[in-house]
Design a protein around this motif. Structure first.
Motif, PDB file in Angstrom:
ATOM      1  N   ARG A 142     -10.968  70.570  50.266  1.00 39.21           N
ATOM      2  CA  ARG A 142     -11.327  71.456  51.355  1.00 39.21           C
ATOM      3  C   ARG A 142     -10.736  72.830  51.088  1.00 39.21           C
ATOM      4  O   ARG A 142      -9.721  72.969  50.400  1.00 39.21           O
ATOM      5  CB  ARG A 142     -10.849  70.915  52.704  1.00 39.21           C
ATOM      6  CG  ARG A 142      -9.359  70.833  52.881  1.00 39.21           C
ATOM      7  CD  ARG A 142      -8.994  70.231  54.236  1.00 39.21           C
ATOM      8  NE  ARG A 142      -9.455  71.061  55.333  1.00 39.21           N
ATOM      9  CZ  ARG A 142      -9.851  70.603  56.507  1.00 39.21           C
ATOM     10  NH1 ARG A 142      -9.886  69.299  56.726  1.00 39.21           N
ATOM     11  NH2 ARG A 142     -10.234  71.414  57.464  1.00 39.21           N
ATOM     12  N   ASP A 168      -7.532  66.584  51.680  1.00 42.64           N
ATOM     13  CA  ASP A 168      -7.167  66.177  53.033  1.00 42.64           C
ATOM     14  C   ASP A 168      -6.596  64.762  53.015  1.00 42.64           C
ATOM     15  O   ASP A 168      -7.105  63.868  52.335  1.00 42.64           O
ATOM     16  CB  ASP A 168      -8.403  66.244  53.933  1.00 42.64           C
ATOM     17  CG  ASP A 168      -8.048  66.132  55.394  1.00 42.64           C
ATOM     18  OD1 ASP A 168      -7.969  67.168  56.065  1.00 42.64           O
ATOM     19  OD2 ASP A 168      -7.827  64.995  55.872  1.00 42.64           O
ATOM     20  N   ALA A 225      -3.357  63.799  60.435  1.00 41.89           N
ATOM     21  CA  ALA A 225      -3.776  64.933  61.263  1.00 41.89           C
ATOM     22  C   ALA A 225      -3.414  64.712  62.725  1.00 41.89           C
ATOM     23  O   ALA A 225      -2.914  65.625  63.404  1.00 41.89           O
ATOM     24  CB  ALA A 225      -5.284  65.156  61.103  1.00 41.89           C
ATOM     25  N   ARG A 261      -3.908  69.619  60.122  1.00 44.53           N
ATOM     26  CA  ARG A 261      -4.250  68.622  59.123  1.00 44.53           C
ATOM     27  C   ARG A 261      -3.283  68.755  57.951  1.00 44.53           C
ATOM     28  O   ARG A 261      -2.645  69.807  57.782  1.00 44.53           O
ATOM     29  CB  ARG A 261      -5.697  68.748  58.639  1.00 44.53           C
ATOM     30  CG  ARG A 261      -6.726  68.587  59.751  1.00 44.53           C
ATOM     31  CD  ARG A 261      -8.104  68.294  59.216  1.00 44.53           C
ATOM     32  NE  ARG A 261      -8.234  66.951  58.664  1.00 44.53           N
ATOM     33  CZ  ARG A 261      -8.509  65.868  59.370  1.00 44.53           C
ATOM     34  NH1 ARG A 261      -8.679  65.943  60.690  1.00 44.53           N
ATOM     35  NH2 ARG A 261      -8.615  64.680  58.787  1.00 44.53           N
ATOM     36  N   VAL A 264      -2.781  68.537  53.811  1.00 46.95           N
ATOM     37  CA  VAL A 264      -3.485  68.569  52.532  1.00 46.95           C
ATOM     38  C   VAL A 264      -2.486  68.443  51.393  1.00 46.95           C
ATOM     39  O   VAL A 264      -1.304  68.759  51.541  1.00 46.95           O
ATOM     40  CB  VAL A 264      -4.316  69.863  52.355  1.00 46.95           C
ATOM     41  CG1 VAL A 264      -5.399  69.951  53.410  1.00 46.95           C
ATOM     42  CG2 VAL A 264      -3.427  71.107  52.389  1.00 46.95           C
TER      43      VAL A 264
END
Length: 275
Positions: free
Chosen positions: A89, A102, A108, A120, A122
């Motif tokens: 992402r 992610d 999240a 969120r 990552v």
């Protein structure tokens, strides 16, 4: 003789660090350092600058990096399997575009509840090819800039002495979130002058001064802003030409290898202060 007296890495950018006695130093820094990052809506990174409660999150990661645990007050711990191959992402770090993998809805939801804002988690993808700036270019994960931040006890002691002279209380080392703490340099800010350093099996090359921000005013034990120190005192004697105040130095990794608390710090080349 100068030696390493503390080693710390920070699995999630902005969250609490993990102190270790031994660590592998990769080209991107200590293993697992800033390999995860919390992002908000639109993929923009979160830091203690605007989300000081990040300091209260104490992540733990397994040695091989496959299992991550999130811990914080008032929430049950959450353990997740780390995803290293999922969809990428778009994310943003200091206005620069990067990619992140992610880590799922569970992480999240946990982070969003804890921080009070949609968030969120990552992870740095394997193809991450960031190039960091400074006198010696290098790479890093999601650190602010360079791979390694070094700070000496002499520099920290001087700052606390100066704050005490103004009637202030000393600040713990964790306010400055260093990766490597060095003892045995008699003069404060010797880390600013070291251009080539060998520690254990590894070698580091100087990149630039560490310019400090408002994160140094966040109490790492409470997650609350507690300024104006240390920036007020640092402004009196550590102003940098490019703006801001400097405290500690950033280094690029020239040769990876194992580091340990107690290792001798050998400076192979010196330079002039850039302050």
């Amino acid at each position: 003789m100068s030696r390493v007296v503390a080693l710390s890495y920070y699995p999630i950018k902005g969250c609490a660090g993990v102190a270790v006695d031994d660590a592998m130093l990769t080209f991107a820094g200590l293993t697992h350092d800033r390999s995860f990052m919390v992002v908000g809506e639109g993929g923009v990174f979160r830091s203690q600058r605007r989300s000081p409660r990040l300091a209260l999150i104490r992540p733990g990661i397994s040695a091989e990096g496959r299992r991550l645990t999130l811990r914080g007050p008032d929430l049950e711990p959450l353990a997740i399997d780390v995803d290293t191959s999922g969809a990428r992402r778009d994310i943003e770090l200091f206005g620069a575009p990067f990619k992140g993998i992610d880590q799922g809805d569970g992480a999240a939801e946990w982070l969003s509840e804890f921080l009070g804002d949609p968030s969120r988690l990552v992870r740095v993808p394997p193809e991450h090819n960031r190039v960091t700036d400074g006198r010696t270019p290098g790479t890093s994960g999601y650190a602010d800039s360079c791979a390694v931040h070094i700070l000496s006890l002499a520099s920290w002691d001087l700052l606390n002495e100066r704050m005490a002279a103004r009637g202030g209380a000393p600040l713990p080392m964790d306010r400055f979130r260093p990766n490597i703490v060095v003892d045995g340099w008699d003069e404060p800010h010797t880390e600013d002058l070291a251009r080539r350093i060998a520690i254990g099996d590894a070698e580091l090359r100087y990149a630039k001064l560490a310019i400090r921000c408002v994160v140094t005013m966040v109490d790492q034990a409470t997650g609350a802003k507690a300024g104006p120190e240390p920036l007020r005192t640092l402004a009196g004697y550590r102003r940098a030409a490019e703006g801001g105040v400097a405290f500690g130095s950033k280094f690029a990794v020239h040769r990876p290898g194992k580091l340990s608390v107690g290792d001798e710090v050998i400076v192979g080349a010196w330079g002039e202060s850039e302050l």
